[in-house]
Motif scaffolding. Sequence first.
Motif, PDB file in Angstrom:
ATOM      1  N   THR A  53      -5.606  10.895  31.141  1.00 33.05           N
ATOM      2  CA  THR A  53      -6.873  10.343  30.688  1.00 33.05           C
ATOM      3  C   THR A  53      -6.617   8.953  30.126  1.00 33.05           C
ATOM      4  N   GLU A  54      -7.694   8.257  29.789  1.00 31.64           N
ATOM      5  CA  GLU A  54      -7.563   6.883  29.300  1.00 31.64           C
ATOM      6  C   GLU A  54      -6.844   6.852  27.951  1.00 31.64           C
ATOM      7  N   GLU A  74     -11.375  11.269  26.535  1.00 33.37           N
ATOM      8  CA  GLU A  74     -12.314  11.365  27.643  1.00 33.37           C
ATOM      9  C   GLU A  74     -13.689  10.927  27.127  1.00 33.37           C
ATOM     10  N   TYR A  75     -14.099   9.746  27.536  1.00 34.60           N
ATOM     11  CA  TYR A  75     -15.374   9.203  27.073  1.00 34.60           C
ATOM     12  C   TYR A  75     -16.525   9.868  27.832  1.00 34.60           C
ATOM     13  N   ALA A  94     -21.893   5.242  22.921  1.00 36.39           N
ATOM     14  CA  ALA A  94     -21.176   6.464  23.297  1.00 36.39           C
ATOM     15  C   ALA A  94     -19.675   6.299  23.075  1.00 36.39           C
ATOM     16  N   VAL A  95     -19.132   5.128  23.420  1.00 39.75           N
ATOM     17  CA  VAL A  95     -17.713   4.862  23.197  1.00 39.75           C
ATOM     18  C   VAL A  95     -17.411   4.828  21.700  1.00 39.75           C
ATOM     19  N   ASP A 101     -15.409   9.873  16.236  1.00 38.42           N
ATOM     20  CA  ASP A 101     -15.071  11.303  16.178  1.00 38.42           C
ATOM     21  C   ASP A 101     -13.560  11.490  16.032  1.00 38.42           C
ATOM     22  N   GLU A 102     -12.784  10.672  16.746  1.00 33.17           N
ATOM     23  CA  GLU A 102     -11.329  10.760  16.644  1.00 33.17           C
ATOM     24  C   GLU A 102     -10.859  10.403  15.239  1.00 33.17           C
TER      25      GLU A 102
END
Length: 210
Positions: A53-54, A74-75, A94-95, A101-102
């Motif tokens: 993932t990114e 994972e966006y 959203a990003v 959240d992280e």
Amino acid sequence: MSALFRAKAARGLFLGLLAGVAGCGIRATDVPVDGGPAPTRASCEAPSAAEGTEQTDVFLVCGSKVNPVHRAIEYPAPVSGEDGRAGAVSERVAVAEALLDELEATPRREERAAGFSSAVPEDLGVSGPIPGDPAGVLRLSERPSDLPAFALGQIICTFANSSRLGDGGQTVVLGGPPGEPRGQPRTYSCSTAMRTSPDSGQPPGVGQKP
């Protein structure tokens, strides 16, 4: 002096020494005392992120600094708007939400073992610009100036270093809740001082409004 007298005197001196030791709270023992291992210092070495993932740098607190930790994120898929600008704003938000959240989550076990923690409040939110804001503004649900110094440093550096939000790892434009007089957007810099001493009392912004 007789041998008997000398023996009694020596015994009395020995008992007196024992009483003195007991009075100090120290108990004589023949067994070695194990105080446990010496305290270890935090390594502040970020574990590797998962593959597939990114890869994104999320800044966490370690010691007196904010340091990058590699995360595989994972966006969410961008939400389309009625025009290109609305869609771009929705994607940026959203990003920003995914990165926030992280920061709000408890660091992973390997990260905690390396000494990492997070100061970002769990209930902090983020939204996009309101009418009259310049493009690219991200508004937090609290005034940036009201956040703990380490939390603000984490957010500034995480957002600024995101290829989807920042401008090459230097700055990000943050504001507070809409309607707050002191929540007007400002440009904040992820400077060396911000990364190494976020609680130094120096203003984190670069001194201008966008």
